[in-house]
Scaffold this active site. Structure first.
Site, mmCIF file in Angstrom:
data_model
loop_
_atom_site.group_PDB
_atom_site.id
_atom_site.type_symbol
_atom_site.label_atom_id
_atom_site.label_comp_id
_atom_site.label_asym_id
_atom_site.label_seq_id
_atom_site.Cartn_x
_atom_site.Cartn_y
_atom_site.Cartn_z
ATOM 1 N N ARG A 1 13.381 10.074 -2.789
ATOM 2 C CA ARG A 1 14.292 11.217 -3.018
ATOM 3 C C ARG A 1 15.560 11.069 -2.179
ATOM 4 N NH1 ARG A 1 14.842 15.926 -0.013
ATOM 5 N NH2 ARG A 1 15.464 17.813 -1.150
ATOM 6 N N LYS B 1 -24.941 13.176 26.654
ATOM 7 C CA LYS B 1 -24.279 13.370 25.350
ATOM 8 C C LYS B 1 -25.337 13.234 24.269
ATOM 9 C CE LYS B 1 -19.574 11.985 26.278
ATOM 10 N NZ LYS B 1 -18.383 11.360 25.758
ATOM 11 N N GLY C 1 4.593 -7.301 4.359
ATOM 12 C CA GLY C 1 4.612 -8.253 3.241
ATOM 13 C C GLY C 1 5.804 -8.001 2.332
ATOM 14 N N ASP D 1 -0.187 2.126 8.315
ATOM 15 C CA ASP D 1 -0.695 1.335 9.448
ATOM 16 C C ASP D 1 0.156 1.432 10.718
ATOM 17 O OD1 ASP D 1 -2.723 0.502 7.841
ATOM 18 O OD2 ASP D 1 -1.897 -1.488 7.434
ATOM 19 N N GLY E 1 -11.814 12.916 20.391
ATOM 20 C CA GLY E 1 -12.759 12.784 21.499
ATOM 21 C C GLY E 1 -13.887 11.813 21.206
ATOM 22 N N GLY F 1 0.833 -1.206 0.000
ATOM 23 C CA GLY F 1 0.000 0.000 0.000
ATOM 24 C C GLY F 1 0.861 1.246 0.000
ATOM 25 N N LEU G 1 -8.936 7.545 0.967
ATOM 26 C CA LEU G 1 -8.480 8.951 1.075
ATOM 27 C C LEU G 1 -7.433 9.084 2.171
ATOM 28 C CD1 LEU G 1 -9.717 10.818 3.610
ATOM 29 C CD2 LEU G 1 -11.802 10.628 2.283
ATOM 30 N N GLN G 2 -7.423 8.105 3.101
ATOM 31 C CA GLN G 2 -6.416 8.130 4.172
ATOM 32 C C GLN G 2 -5.009 7.885 3.641
ATOM 33 O OE1 GLN G 2 -8.144 5.693 7.737
ATOM 34 N NE2 GLN G 2 -9.345 5.250 5.912
ATOM 35 N N ARG G 3 -4.911 7.333 2.442
ATOM 36 C CA ARG G 3 -3.584 6.991 1.920
ATOM 37 C C ARG G 3 -2.967 8.117 1.093
ATOM 38 N NH1 ARG G 3 -3.870 0.958 0.873
ATOM 39 N NH2 ARG G 3 -3.296 1.367 -1.251
HETATM 40 O O1 F6P Z 1 -1.488 -1.627 4.545
HETATM 41 C C1 F6P Z 1 -2.031 -0.387 4.335
HETATM 42 C C2 F6P Z 1 -3.508 -0.466 4.066
HETATM 43 O O2 F6P Z 1 -3.920 0.830 3.772
HETATM 44 C C3 F6P Z 1 -4.375 -1.113 5.142
HETATM 45 O O3 F6P Z 1 -4.686 -0.260 6.215
HETATM 46 C C4 F6P Z 1 -5.577 -1.507 4.357
HETATM 47 O O4 F6P Z 1 -6.270 -2.533 5.004
HETATM 48 C C5 F6P Z 1 -4.975 -1.962 3.063
HETATM 49 O O5 F6P Z 1 -3.760 -1.258 2.920
HETATM 50 C C6 F6P Z 1 -5.831 -1.736 1.847
HETATM 51 O O6 F6P Z 1 -5.152 -2.242 0.739
HETATM 52 P P1 F6P Z 1 -5.600 -2.059 -0.774
HETATM 53 O O7 F6P Z 1 -5.317 -0.659 -1.178
HETATM 54 O O8 F6P Z 1 -4.778 -3.046 -1.503
HETATM 55 O O9 F6P Z 1 -7.066 -2.339 -0.790
#
Ligand code: F6P
Length: 327
Positions: A25, A218, A108, A132, A190, A15, A258-260
């Site tokens: 770089r 809450k 991996g 991760d 929070g 990933g 989007l987290q990546r």
């Molecule tokens: O290993 C990073 C990660 O973003 C994990 O958090 C997530 O489960 C996985 O890769 C998703 O992988 P892919 O982009 O292959 O679906």
């Protein structure tokens, strides 16, 4: 004795993670600094097998320190898991005159690097790059800080609408096997609850927290669920909570890939720069089959096998803190 290294190959695998470009770089520029030839291997191990390889120079990596993704592209290679795939990869290394490899990736990717080293004796040095943060041998991995900031930013926005409508939101974050992002985000935003792959949380415990929240008046709540949590996927969670608390208005948001993405934070750029230099210097100093990492603020090299076999532990003190502050 190890043959002297003239040419270093670099690839990104698994990933992608923000900061991988900063690491590429650093690897390229450090290699050039030590008068070595440096070759970029595209699409991870797949590109190594097919010979998708190009020579890089210091200009090839200009203006990438601030870019998310990886200019070398990435892949999860099934072929490299096979003996035949690794044989083809070795042939490509030989014909491209690559003497040593820097692998930027996660667990991996390092498992592949370790087997490759054992089979062919090619010097390999790993750089931990995964959002991760689940690698033993480095307190932090490249991409984790950026991804965490992205999640916090998104959850803050969800909080606005949750609070306007008195809703309960389940926000699912990445982490198939590890809860670093989830736990970090839960404390920073929070959240009333966090559900981690590392825990065996029960619905009874979850319901108890929600009841406590209601007793404390809450009106809106955020639950952060790591994708690999053992209670179930976020829609199942929502259904089961709804059965117990039919009065709740429950929404699910899955933050997903989007987290990546996105420009790496300062922390990730610095980390990637340090580890890129450390990887090349490690190789040139005769290190192999190891991963460069930062432990207790110090540069550390860990054998790949250790990094693969051991799992980074989430911070249970932070989990305790999250429970205290969620009342
Ligand atoms: O290993 C990073 C990660 O973003 C994990 O958090 C997530 O489960 C996985 O890769 C998703 O992988 P892919 O982009 O292959 O679906």
């Amino acid at each position: 004795m190890q043959k002297s290294i003239k040419t270093i190959g670099v690839l990104t695998s698994g990933g992608d993670a923000p900061g991988m470009n900063a690491a590429i770089r650093a690897v390229v520029r450090t290699s050039v600094f030590y008068n070595k030839v440096v070759k970029g291997i595209y699409r991870g191990y797949d590109g190594l097998i097919s010979g998708d390889i190009l020579e890089l120079n210091s200009k090839s990596v200009k203006n990438i320190i601030n870019q998310g993704g990886t200019i070398l592209k990435s892949a999860r290679s099934d072929e490299f898991r096979t003996v035949e795939g690794r044989r083809k990869a070795y042939e490509q290394l030989t014909s491209n005159e690559i003497d040593a490899l820097v692998i930027i990736g996660g667990n991996g990717s390092f498992a592949g690097a370790h087997i490759f080293y054992e089979e062919y004796g090619v010097p390999v040095l790993g750089i931990p790059g995964t959002i991760d943060n689940d690698l033993f041998g480095s307190d932090v991995t490249i991409g984790y800080d950026t991804a965490s900031n992205t999640v916090v930013n998104c959850v803050d926005k969800i909080r606005d609408t949750a609070s306007s409508h008195n809703r309960l939101f389940i926000v699912e974050v990445m982490g198939r096997d590890s809860g670093f992002i989830a736990l970090n985000a839960a404390v920073s935003t929070g959240a009333i609850e966090v559900i981690l792959p590392e825990e065996n949380k029960t619905y009874e415990e979850l319901f108890r927290e929600l009841e406590k929240g209601a007793a404390n008046k809450k009106t809106s709540n955020i639950i952060i669920a790591a994708e690999g949590n053992k209670l179930g996927n976020s829609f199942e969670l929502a259904e089961n909570i709804k059965v117990k608390f039919p009065q709740l208005d429950i929404k699910v948001t899955i933050l997903g890939h989007l987290q990546r993405g996105g420009s790496p934070t300062n922390i990730d750029r610095i980390l990637a720069s340090k580890l890129g230099v450390a990887a090349v210097e490690g190789l040139l100093n005769g290190r192999t089959d190891q991963m460069a990492g930062i432990v207790d603020d110090k540069l550390t090299y860990t054998f790949l096998q250790q990094a693969i076999l051991n799992k980074a532990q989430i911070d249970y003190e932070l989990l305790r803190i999250s429970k205290i502050l969620a009342i």
